[in-house]
Design a protein around this motif. Structure first.
Motif, PDB file in Angstrom:
ATOM      1  N   LYS A   2      10.585  56.088  -4.732  1.00 56.28           N
ATOM      2  CA  LYS A   2       9.382  55.614  -5.398  1.00 56.28           C
ATOM      3  C   LYS A   2       8.576  56.810  -5.869  1.00 56.28           C
ATOM      4  O   LYS A   2       8.285  57.715  -5.108  1.00 56.28           O
ATOM      5  CB  LYS A   2       8.558  54.736  -4.475  1.00 56.28           C
ATOM      6  CG  LYS A   2       9.248  53.446  -4.158  1.00 56.28           C
ATOM      7  CD  LYS A   2       8.300  52.467  -3.574  1.00 56.28           C
ATOM      8  CE  LYS A   2       9.070  51.182  -3.360  1.00 56.28           C
ATOM      9  NZ  LYS A   2       8.248  50.058  -3.209  1.00 56.28           N
ATOM     10  N   GLN A   4       5.081  58.201  -7.673  1.00 60.86           N
ATOM     11  CA  GLN A   4       3.693  57.807  -7.864  1.00 60.86           C
ATOM     12  C   GLN A   4       2.823  59.024  -8.117  1.00 60.86           C
ATOM     13  O   GLN A   4       3.175  60.134  -7.775  1.00 60.86           O
ATOM     14  CB  GLN A   4       3.174  57.013  -6.675  1.00 60.86           C
ATOM     15  CG  GLN A   4       3.211  57.751  -5.367  1.00 60.86           C
ATOM     16  CD  GLN A   4       2.729  56.877  -4.241  1.00 60.86           C
ATOM     17  OE1 GLN A   4       1.953  55.982  -4.450  1.00 60.86           O
ATOM     18  NE2 GLN A   4       3.199  57.153  -3.054  1.00 60.86           N
ATOM     19  N   SER A  13       1.099  51.668  -4.860  1.00 64.97           N
ATOM     20  CA  SER A  13       2.455  52.096  -5.213  1.00 64.97           C
ATOM     21  C   SER A  13       3.323  50.952  -5.741  1.00 64.97           C
ATOM     22  O   SER A  13       4.017  51.094  -6.736  1.00 64.97           O
ATOM     23  CB  SER A  13       3.109  52.740  -4.003  1.00 64.97           C
ATOM     24  OG  SER A  13       4.436  53.070  -4.273  1.00 64.97           O
ATOM     25  N   GLU A  14       3.296  49.808  -5.066  1.00 60.62           N
ATOM     26  CA  GLU A  14       4.165  48.693  -5.463  1.00 60.62           C
ATOM     27  C   GLU A  14       3.731  48.025  -6.763  1.00 60.62           C
ATOM     28  O   GLU A  14       4.481  47.238  -7.331  1.00 60.62           O
ATOM     29  CB  GLU A  14       4.267  47.651  -4.342  1.00 60.62           C
ATOM     30  CG  GLU A  14       2.980  46.906  -4.041  1.00 60.62           C
ATOM     31  CD  GLU A  14       2.045  47.629  -3.088  1.00 60.62           C
ATOM     32  OE1 GLU A  14       0.954  47.091  -2.841  1.00 60.62           O
ATOM     33  OE2 GLU A  14       2.388  48.721  -2.606  1.00 60.62           O
ATOM     34  N   GLN A  15       2.531  48.350  -7.269  1.00 62.90           N
ATOM     35  CA  GLN A  15       2.050  47.769  -8.521  1.00 62.90           C
ATOM     36  C   GLN A  15       2.121  48.743  -9.693  1.00 62.90           C
ATOM     37  O   GLN A  15       1.738  48.406 -10.804  1.00 62.90           O
ATOM     38  CB  GLN A  15       0.616  47.271  -8.352  1.00 62.90           C
ATOM     39  CG  GLN A  15       0.498  46.118  -7.385  1.00 62.90           C
ATOM     40  CD  GLN A  15      -0.932  45.626  -7.275  1.00 62.90           C
ATOM     41  OE1 GLN A  15      -1.649  45.523  -8.255  1.00 62.90           O
ATOM     42  NE2 GLN A  15      -1.349  45.320  -6.055  1.00 62.90           N
ATOM     43  N   ASN A  19       7.437  52.051 -10.443  1.00 64.92           N
ATOM     44  CA  ASN A  19       8.016  51.541  -9.196  1.00 64.92           C
ATOM     45  C   ASN A  19       8.476  50.098  -9.349  1.00 64.92           C
ATOM     46  O   ASN A  19       9.477  49.696  -8.751  1.00 64.92           O
ATOM     47  CB  ASN A  19       7.020  51.680  -8.053  1.00 64.92           C
ATOM     48  CG  ASN A  19       6.753  53.134  -7.720  1.00 64.92           C
ATOM     49  OD1 ASN A  19       7.585  54.004  -7.971  1.00 64.92           O
ATOM     50  ND2 ASN A  19       5.588  53.413  -7.188  1.00 64.92           N
ATOM     51  N   GLU A  20       7.760  49.313 -10.160  1.00 65.88           N
ATOM     52  CA  GLU A  20       8.217  47.946 -10.453  1.00 65.88           C
ATOM     53  C   GLU A  20       9.546  47.989 -11.199  1.00 65.88           C
ATOM     54  O   GLU A  20      10.443  47.193 -10.926  1.00 65.88           O
ATOM     55  CB  GLU A  20       7.177  47.198 -11.283  1.00 65.88           C
ATOM     56  CG  GLU A  20       5.926  46.851 -10.537  1.00 65.88           C
ATOM     57  CD  GLU A  20       4.884  46.189 -11.409  1.00 65.88           C
ATOM     58  OE1 GLU A  20       4.109  45.379 -10.867  1.00 65.88           O
ATOM     59  OE2 GLU A  20       4.834  46.464 -12.628  1.00 65.88           O
ATOM     60  N   GLU A  23      12.288  48.929  -8.714  1.00 66.28           N
ATOM     61  CA  GLU A  23      12.577  47.782  -7.849  1.00 66.28           C
ATOM     62  C   GLU A  23      13.380  46.718  -8.596  1.00 66.28           C
ATOM     63  O   GLU A  23      14.339  46.157  -8.062  1.00 66.28           O
ATOM     64  CB  GLU A  23      11.277  47.185  -7.326  1.00 66.28           C
ATOM     65  CG  GLU A  23      11.487  46.090  -6.302  1.00 66.28           C
ATOM     66  CD  GLU A  23      10.171  45.572  -5.754  1.00 66.28           C
ATOM     67  OE1 GLU A  23      10.109  44.361  -5.482  1.00 66.28           O
ATOM     68  OE2 GLU A  23       9.226  46.365  -5.601  1.00 66.28           O
ATOM     69  N   TYR A 109      -4.219  45.992 -11.890  1.00 63.01           N
ATOM     70  CA  TYR A 109      -3.723  45.920 -10.521  1.00 63.01           C
ATOM     71  C   TYR A 109      -4.717  45.180  -9.649  1.00 63.01           C
ATOM     72  O   TYR A 109      -5.881  45.011 -10.011  1.00 63.01           O
ATOM     73  CB  TYR A 109      -3.444  47.321  -9.954  1.00 63.01           C
ATOM     74  CG  TYR A 109      -4.669  48.176  -9.776  1.00 63.01           C
ATOM     75  CD1 TYR A 109      -5.281  48.299  -8.540  1.00 63.01           C
ATOM     76  CD2 TYR A 109      -5.214  48.875 -10.849  1.00 63.01           C
ATOM     77  CE1 TYR A 109      -6.406  49.086  -8.375  1.00 63.01           C
ATOM     78  CE2 TYR A 109      -6.335  49.666 -10.685  1.00 63.01           C
ATOM     79  CZ  TYR A 109      -6.931  49.768  -9.458  1.00 63.01           C
ATOM     80  OH  TYR A 109      -8.044  50.545  -9.287  1.00 63.01           O
TER      81      TYR A 109
END
Length: 166
Positions: A2, A4, A13-15, A19-20, A23, A109
Protein backbone atom coordinates in the motif's frame (compact mmCIF):
# COMPACT_ATOMS: atom_id res chain seq x y z
CA UNK A 1 2.11 -2.99 -0.98
CA UNK A 2 0.00 0.00 0.00
CA UNK A 3 1.32 3.36 -1.07
CA UNK A 4 0.34 6.53 0.66
CA UNK A 5 1.36 10.11 1.16
CA UNK A 6 1.59 9.90 4.94
CA UNK A 7 2.60 13.48 5.81
CA UNK A 8 0.66 15.19 3.04
CA UNK A 9 -2.55 13.22 2.64
CA UNK A 10 -5.25 13.27 5.34
CA UNK A 11 -7.23 10.62 3.43
CA UNK A 12 -7.33 7.24 5.22
CA UNK A 13 -5.11 4.69 3.50
CA UNK A 14 -7.97 2.42 2.40
CA UNK A 15 -9.78 5.36 0.75
CA UNK A 16 -6.84 6.60 -1.32
CA UNK A 17 -7.42 5.90 -5.04
CA UNK A 18 -4.04 4.22 -5.53
CA UNK A 19 -4.74 1.77 -2.70
CA UNK A 20 -8.29 1.18 -3.95
CA UNK A 21 -6.77 0.37 -7.34
CA UNK A 22 -4.25 -2.06 -5.83
CA UNK A 23 -7.01 -3.74 -3.81
CA UNK A 24 -9.30 -4.04 -6.84
CA UNK A 25 -6.47 -5.37 -9.00
CA UNK A 26 -5.76 -8.18 -6.51
CA UNK A 27 -9.38 -9.01 -5.65
CA UNK A 28 -10.42 -12.50 -6.80
CA UNK A 29 -13.36 -11.20 -8.85
CA UNK A 30 -11.98 -8.01 -10.41
CA UNK A 31 -8.59 -9.51 -11.25
CA UNK A 32 -10.37 -11.59 -13.91
CA UNK A 33 -10.35 -8.47 -16.10
CA UNK A 34 -6.59 -8.02 -15.66
CA UNK A 35 -5.63 -11.52 -16.78
CA UNK A 36 -4.03 -12.28 -20.14
CA UNK A 37 -6.15 -12.59 -23.28
CA UNK A 38 -6.31 -16.39 -23.25
CA UNK A 39 -7.21 -16.59 -19.56
CA UNK A 40 -9.77 -13.79 -19.94
CA UNK A 41 -11.39 -15.58 -22.90
CA UNK A 42 -11.34 -18.87 -20.98
CA UNK A 43 -13.10 -17.23 -18.02
CA UNK A 44 -15.70 -15.68 -20.34
CA UNK A 45 -16.36 -19.08 -21.91
CA UNK A 46 -16.63 -20.73 -18.48
CA UNK A 47 -19.14 -18.14 -17.27
CA UNK A 48 -21.11 -18.42 -20.50
CA UNK A 49 -21.11 -22.24 -20.15
CA UNK A 50 -22.40 -22.01 -16.58
CA UNK A 51 -25.11 -19.65 -17.80
CA UNK A 52 -25.96 -22.07 -20.59
CA UNK A 53 -26.22 -24.95 -18.12
CA UNK A 54 -28.53 -22.87 -15.94
CA UNK A 55 -30.71 -21.56 -18.77
CA UNK A 56 -30.97 -24.71 -20.92
CA UNK A 57 -33.38 -26.57 -18.59
CA UNK A 58 -35.67 -23.55 -18.70
CA UNK A 59 -35.37 -23.38 -22.47
CA UNK A 60 -35.97 -27.14 -22.73
CA UNK A 61 -39.18 -26.77 -20.74
CA UNK A 62 -40.47 -24.24 -23.27
CA UNK A 63 -38.86 -25.65 -26.42
CA UNK A 64 -38.13 -29.39 -26.30
CA UNK A 65 -34.80 -29.92 -28.11
CA UNK A 66 -36.11 -32.90 -30.05
CA UNK A 67 -39.00 -30.84 -31.48
CA UNK A 68 -37.65 -27.27 -31.63
CA UNK A 69 -33.88 -27.38 -31.73
CA UNK A 70 -33.23 -23.86 -33.04
CA UNK A 71 -35.50 -22.07 -30.53
CA UNK A 72 -33.98 -24.20 -27.75
CA UNK A 73 -30.41 -23.24 -28.71
CA UNK A 74 -31.24 -19.57 -29.25
CA UNK A 75 -33.12 -19.20 -25.96
CA UNK A 76 -30.37 -21.05 -24.06
CA UNK A 77 -27.75 -18.78 -25.63
CA UNK A 78 -29.73 -15.67 -24.75
CA UNK A 79 -30.12 -16.86 -21.15
CA UNK A 80 -26.38 -17.56 -20.92
CA UNK A 81 -25.69 -14.16 -22.45
CA UNK A 82 -27.79 -12.43 -19.80
CA UNK A 83 -25.68 -14.00 -17.03
CA UNK A 84 -22.49 -13.02 -18.84
CA UNK A 85 -23.73 -9.43 -19.32
CA UNK A 86 -24.48 -9.15 -15.59
CA UNK A 87 -21.01 -10.47 -14.80
CA UNK A 88 -19.34 -8.03 -17.19
CA UNK A 89 -21.42 -5.10 -15.97
CA UNK A 90 -20.28 -5.77 -12.41
CA UNK A 91 -16.65 -5.89 -13.57
CA UNK A 92 -16.90 -2.71 -15.61
CA UNK A 93 -18.69 -0.79 -12.87
CA UNK A 94 -15.87 -1.53 -10.42
CA UNK A 95 -13.19 -0.50 -12.91
CA UNK A 96 -15.10 2.64 -13.93
CA UNK A 97 -15.34 3.60 -10.27
CA UNK A 98 -11.57 3.33 -9.85
CA UNK A 99 -11.02 5.18 -13.13
CA UNK A 100 -13.17 8.04 -11.86
CA UNK A 101 -11.37 8.17 -8.51
CA UNK A 102 -7.97 8.26 -10.22
CA UNK A 103 -9.12 10.86 -12.77
CA UNK A 104 -10.43 13.43 -10.29
CA UNK A 105 -8.19 16.15 -8.93
CA UNK A 106 -9.87 15.84 -5.54
CA UNK A 107 -10.47 12.90 -3.24
CA UNK A 108 -13.74 12.64 -1.36
CA UNK A 109 -13.28 10.60 1.80
CA UNK A 110 -15.08 9.77 5.03
CA UNK A 111 -13.30 10.38 8.30
CA UNK A 112 -15.34 8.20 10.63
CA UNK A 113 -18.69 7.56 8.92
CA UNK A 114 -21.02 8.51 6.12
CA UNK A 115 -22.06 11.72 7.84
CA UNK A 116 -18.69 13.51 7.96
CA UNK A 117 -17.22 13.38 4.49
CA UNK A 118 -14.39 15.67 3.45
CA UNK A 119 -12.78 16.63 0.16
CA UNK A 120 -9.02 16.89 -0.26
CA UNK A 121 -7.23 18.38 -3.27
CA UNK A 122 -4.49 16.13 -4.63
CA UNK A 123 -1.00 17.58 -4.99
CA UNK A 124 0.33 17.82 -8.59
CA UNK A 125 2.63 14.79 -8.28
CA UNK A 126 -0.28 12.64 -7.08
CA UNK A 127 -2.46 13.88 -9.96
CA UNK A 128 0.25 12.95 -12.47
CA UNK A 129 0.79 9.53 -10.90
CA UNK A 130 -2.93 8.78 -10.81
CA UNK A 131 -3.41 9.89 -14.43
CA UNK A 132 -0.53 7.66 -15.53
CA UNK A 133 -2.03 4.68 -13.72
CA UNK A 134 -5.45 5.47 -15.16
CA UNK A 135 -4.22 5.81 -18.73
CA UNK A 136 -1.74 2.90 -18.78
CA UNK A 137 -3.32 0.39 -16.39
CA UNK A 138 -7.05 1.05 -15.97
CA UNK A 139 -8.04 2.31 -19.43
CA UNK A 140 -6.90 -0.88 -21.23
CA UNK A 141 -8.98 -2.95 -18.79
CA UNK A 142 -12.04 -0.72 -19.28
CA UNK A 143 -11.55 -0.84 -23.06
CA UNK A 144 -11.30 -4.64 -23.00
CA UNK A 145 -14.49 -4.94 -20.98
CA UNK A 146 -16.29 -2.40 -23.18
CA UNK A 147 -15.23 -4.27 -26.33
CA UNK A 148 -16.34 -7.58 -24.81
CA UNK A 149 -19.75 -6.15 -23.92
CA UNK A 150 -20.05 -4.71 -27.45
CA UNK A 151 -19.29 -8.08 -29.04
CA UNK A 152 -21.68 -9.82 -26.67
CA UNK A 153 -24.39 -7.27 -27.47
CA UNK A 154 -23.91 -7.93 -31.20
CA UNK A 155 -24.14 -11.69 -30.62
CA UNK A 156 -27.26 -11.31 -28.48
CA UNK A 157 -28.96 -9.11 -31.09
CA UNK A 158 -28.08 -11.61 -33.82
CA UNK A 159 -29.72 -14.32 -31.70
CA UNK A 160 -32.80 -12.16 -31.31
CA UNK A 161 -32.93 -11.63 -35.08
CA UNK A 162 -32.65 -15.39 -35.60
CA UNK A 163 -35.44 -15.84 -33.02
CA UNK A 164 -37.73 -13.37 -34.80
CA UNK A 165 -37.19 -14.53 -38.38
CA UNK A 166 -36.82 -18.28 -38.01
Amino acid sequence: MKRQFVKVCPVPSEQQPINEYEELKTSWFFCLATSGSRLFLRNIIIIWSIGWLLSSPLAAASFPPDQSLLPFIVSSDIGAGVLLVLFLLQLISGWYHIKGRLKKKTIFYEESGWYDGQTWIKPPEMIIRDHLIMSHQVNPIVNRLTNTISILTFVMFSHIIVWIYF
